[in-house]
Each structure stands twice: as structure tokens, then as C-alpha cells.
Design a protein around this motif. Sequence first.
Motif, PDB file in Angstrom:
ATOM      1  N   ARG A  49       0.965  -1.037  -0.097  1.00  0.00           N
ATOM      2  CA  ARG A  49      -0.164  -0.092   0.129  1.00  0.00           C
ATOM      3  C   ARG A  49       0.824   1.263  -0.071  1.00  0.00           C
ATOM      4  O   ARG A  49       0.540   2.194  -0.716  1.00  0.00           O
ATOM      5  N   SER A  50       1.889   1.285   0.588  1.00  0.00           N
ATOM      6  CA  SER A  50       2.650   2.269   0.687  1.00  0.00           C
ATOM      7  C   SER A  50       3.583   2.462  -0.633  1.00  0.00           C
ATOM      8  O   SER A  50       3.584   3.816  -0.979  1.00  0.00           O
ATOM      9  N   ALA A  51       4.023   1.591  -1.286  1.00  0.00           N
ATOM     10  CA  ALA A  51       4.507   1.657  -2.364  1.00  0.00           C
ATOM     11  C   ALA A  51       3.609   2.251  -3.522  1.00  0.00           C
ATOM     12  O   ALA A  51       3.915   3.081  -4.240  1.00  0.00           O
ATOM     13  N   ALA A  52       2.354   1.840  -3.532  1.00  0.00           N
ATOM     14  CA  ALA A  52       1.443   2.068  -4.301  1.00  0.00           C
ATOM     15  C   ALA A  52       1.084   3.589  -4.153  1.00  0.00           C
ATOM     16  O   ALA A  52       0.808   4.523  -5.196  1.00  0.00           O
ATOM     17  N   THR A  53       0.857   4.224  -2.874  1.00  0.00           N
ATOM     18  CA  THR A  53       0.695   5.438  -2.864  1.00  0.00           C
ATOM     19  C   THR A  53       1.839   6.537  -2.968  1.00  0.00           C
ATOM     20  O   THR A  53       1.614   7.331  -3.572  1.00  0.00           O
ATOM     21  N   ALA A  54       3.186   5.770  -2.924  1.00  0.00           N
ATOM     22  CA  ALA A  54       4.211   6.468  -3.529  1.00  0.00           C
ATOM     23  C   ALA A  54       4.302   6.742  -4.905  1.00  0.00           C
ATOM     24  O   ALA A  54       4.652   7.863  -5.382  1.00  0.00           O
ATOM     25  N   ARG A  55       3.770   5.381  -5.566  1.00  0.00           N
ATOM     26  CA  ARG A  55       3.697   5.743  -6.808  1.00  0.00           C
ATOM     27  C   ARG A  55       2.715   6.895  -7.491  1.00  0.00           C
ATOM     28  O   ARG A  55       3.040   7.458  -8.486  1.00  0.00           O
ATOM     29  N   SER A  56       1.645   6.633  -6.806  1.00  0.00           N
ATOM     30  CA  SER A  56       0.517   7.745  -7.277  1.00  0.00           C
ATOM     31  C   SER A  56       0.771   8.936  -6.799  1.00  0.00           C
ATOM     32  O   SER A  56       0.675   9.916  -7.577  1.00  0.00           O
ATOM     33  N   THR A  57       1.455   9.366  -5.670  1.00  0.00           N
ATOM     34  CA  THR A  57       2.100  10.655  -5.384  1.00  0.00           C
ATOM     35  C   THR A  57       3.173  11.089  -6.519  1.00  0.00           C
ATOM     36  O   THR A  57       2.949  12.163  -6.851  1.00  0.00           O
ATOM     37  N   ALA A  58       3.958  10.216  -7.004  1.00  0.00           N
ATOM     38  CA  ALA A  58       5.087  10.607  -7.741  1.00  0.00           C
ATOM     39  C   ALA A  58       4.370  10.806  -9.387  1.00  0.00           C
ATOM     40  O   ALA A  58       4.800  11.752  -9.764  1.00  0.00           O
ATOM     41  N   ALA A  59       3.337  10.156  -9.510  1.00  0.00           N
ATOM     42  CA  ALA A  59       2.679  10.543 -10.876  1.00  0.00           C
ATOM     43  C   ALA A  59       1.671  11.478 -10.798  1.00  0.00           C
ATOM     44  O   ALA A  59       1.745  12.545 -11.795  1.00  0.00           O
ATOM     45  N   SER A  60       1.325  12.021  -9.539  1.00  0.00           N
ATOM     46  CA  SER A  60       0.408  13.460  -9.456  1.00  0.00           C
ATOM     47  C   SER A  60       1.479  14.435  -9.669  1.00  0.00           C
ATOM     48  O   SER A  60       1.195  15.419 -10.028  1.00  0.00           O
ATOM     49  N   SER A  61       2.760  14.364  -8.736  1.00  0.00           N
ATOM     50  CA  SER A  61       3.608  15.355  -8.835  1.00  0.00           C
ATOM     51  C   SER A  61       4.180  15.556 -10.342  1.00  0.00           C
ATOM     52  O   SER A  61       4.319  16.737 -10.933  1.00  0.00           O
ATOM     53  N   ASN A  62       4.292  14.364 -10.977  1.00  0.00           N
ATOM     54  CA  ASN A  62       4.903  14.451 -12.479  1.00  0.00           C
ATOM     55  C   ASN A  62       3.759  15.393 -13.489  1.00  0.00           C
ATOM     56  O   ASN A  62       4.030  16.054 -14.061  1.00  0.00           O
ATOM     57  N   PHE A  63       2.634  15.036 -13.263  1.00  0.00           N
ATOM     58  CA  PHE A  63       1.520  15.463 -13.545  1.00  0.00           C
ATOM     59  C   PHE A  63       1.482  17.171 -13.567  1.00  0.00           C
ATOM     60  O   PHE A  63       1.277  17.888 -14.646  1.00  0.00           O
ATOM     61  N   ILE A  64       1.688  17.325 -12.487  1.00  0.00           N
ATOM     62  CA  ILE A  64       1.522  19.009 -11.820  1.00  0.00           C
ATOM     63  C   ILE A  64       2.719  19.631 -12.483  1.00  0.00           C
ATOM     64  O   ILE A  64       2.530  20.728 -13.145  1.00  0.00           O
ATOM     65  N   LYS A  65       3.822  18.888 -12.559  1.00  0.00           N
ATOM     66  CA  LYS A  65       5.099  19.794 -13.103  1.00  0.00           C
ATOM     67  C   LYS A  65       4.862  19.875 -14.780  1.00  0.00           C
ATOM     68  O   LYS A  65       5.054  21.024 -15.234  1.00  0.00           O
ATOM     69  N   ALA A  66       4.244  18.646 -15.241  1.00  0.00           N
ATOM     70  CA  ALA A  66       4.200  18.948 -16.838  1.00  0.00           C
ATOM     71  C   ALA A  66       3.009  19.947 -17.215  1.00  0.00           C
ATOM     72  O   ALA A  66       3.260  20.740 -18.084  1.00  0.00           O
ATOM     73  N   SER A  67       2.041  19.993 -16.347  1.00  0.00           N
ATOM     74  CA  SER A  67       0.958  20.924 -16.498  1.00  0.00           C
ATOM     75  C   SER A  67       1.604  22.291 -16.345  1.00  0.00           C
ATOM     76  O   SER A  67       1.049  23.348 -17.087  1.00  0.00           O
ATOM     77  N   CYS A  68       2.443  22.471 -15.319  1.00  0.00           N
ATOM     78  CA  CYS A  68       2.736  23.796 -14.960  1.00  0.00           C
ATOM     79  C   CYS A  68       3.896  24.479 -15.926  1.00  0.00           C
ATOM     80  O   CYS A  68       4.154  25.831 -15.962  1.00  0.00           O
ATOM     81  N   ARG A  69       4.544  23.638 -16.633  1.00  0.00           N
ATOM     82  CA  ARG A  69       5.399  23.980 -17.779  1.00  0.00           C
ATOM     83  C   ARG A  69       4.985  25.004 -18.745  1.00  0.00           C
ATOM     84  O   ARG A  69       5.563  25.910 -19.111  1.00  0.00           O
TER      85      ARG A  69
END
Length: 195
Positions: A21-41
Amino acid sequence: MAKVTLLSLLIPILYILDTARSAATARSTAASSNFIKASCRTTTYPVLCVESLSAYAPSIQQNPRQLTEAALSVSVARAQATRTFVYKLTKFKGVKPREREAINDCLEEIDDTVDRLSKSFKELKSAKGKDFQWHMSNVETWVSAALTDENTCVDGFAGKALDGKLKASIKARIVNVAQVTSNALSLINKFASKH
């Protein structure tokens, strides 16, 4: 003895499940962060965009609507905080008449900003279905008008006569609101164009 054996079997299983569950949460958070970074560009102030939206990563996930709502929410919150700050300045004693006039004018502009951004947030929430583009057009218009209000506030402090700490503190806050509003408008425009 059977209880001890069952417990000793259950603990490693719970540990494995928790780790997964922790690993899945970390992957989800990383994916969300990458989505935010890409959108903010695509925004005018990408670093500020990422900084202001990263705290919302769990709720944004990779959802463009959630991203747009979070960006507008940040803009509303900062505008409200700035309005409170400027309002408090209207109560200061010993302010020169020209400064007081600029502060009062700025308060009126930031009031309009808060009103327009708040209306935009409500309108964005209801932007669905066949009237989606109509709602988004309203949001884009009101957020653009809010940006104009913010710039008008800063313009009211033009000239050397108003230079000083008061002008600098108001300008810093208004510029920050204008920057997050500009970023929100970029994300709103992108969201509207995808539908």
C-alpha cells in the motif's frame, strides 16, 4: 499455541500488505507530482505553479479538472489573504493622504478580484455537459478581469512619492496574487481547450 502461530503468520502478511500500500501511494504521489510539473510548464510562472499546487497532489492525482480547481482555489485564497492585509492597512494611523487614497483604491480592486475569482470557482465547478464551453468562457472572462484588477491596484502606487515600505509590502502581495492568478488562467485555458 495455535494463537501464537496464527499471530506470527498474520504479522508478516500485514507487513507485506502495508508495504504494498505504501509503495502504491508513493507511485500515485509521484505520478501526481509529475502531472503537476508537466502541466505547470505551460504557465507563465512554472516554479510558483509547482510550489503552490504540490500540496494538492493527492487530490489532483492526474485529473485536469482537479488541477484547474486547485489552481483557482490557490488564487482565491491568496487574494482573500491579501484583501485582509490591505484592509488592515486602511486602519493605520499616520498614513499620508495620497497613500491612503492608493490603499483604499487597492482595497476596492482586491475586493473585485476576490469576488470575480470566487464566482469563477463556483462557475468552474458547474462547467459540465452541453453548457461546458459557456461556463468556461465565463470563468476565463472573470479570471482575466481579476488579473486586470490586481494590476490596477499596483498601478495606483506609481510614482516616487509613494515609494517606501508600504508600497513594497502591498506590491509584493499583489504581484504574488497576480502570478498565481495568471497561472490559474493558463491552466483554465488549457482545460477549456481540451473539451
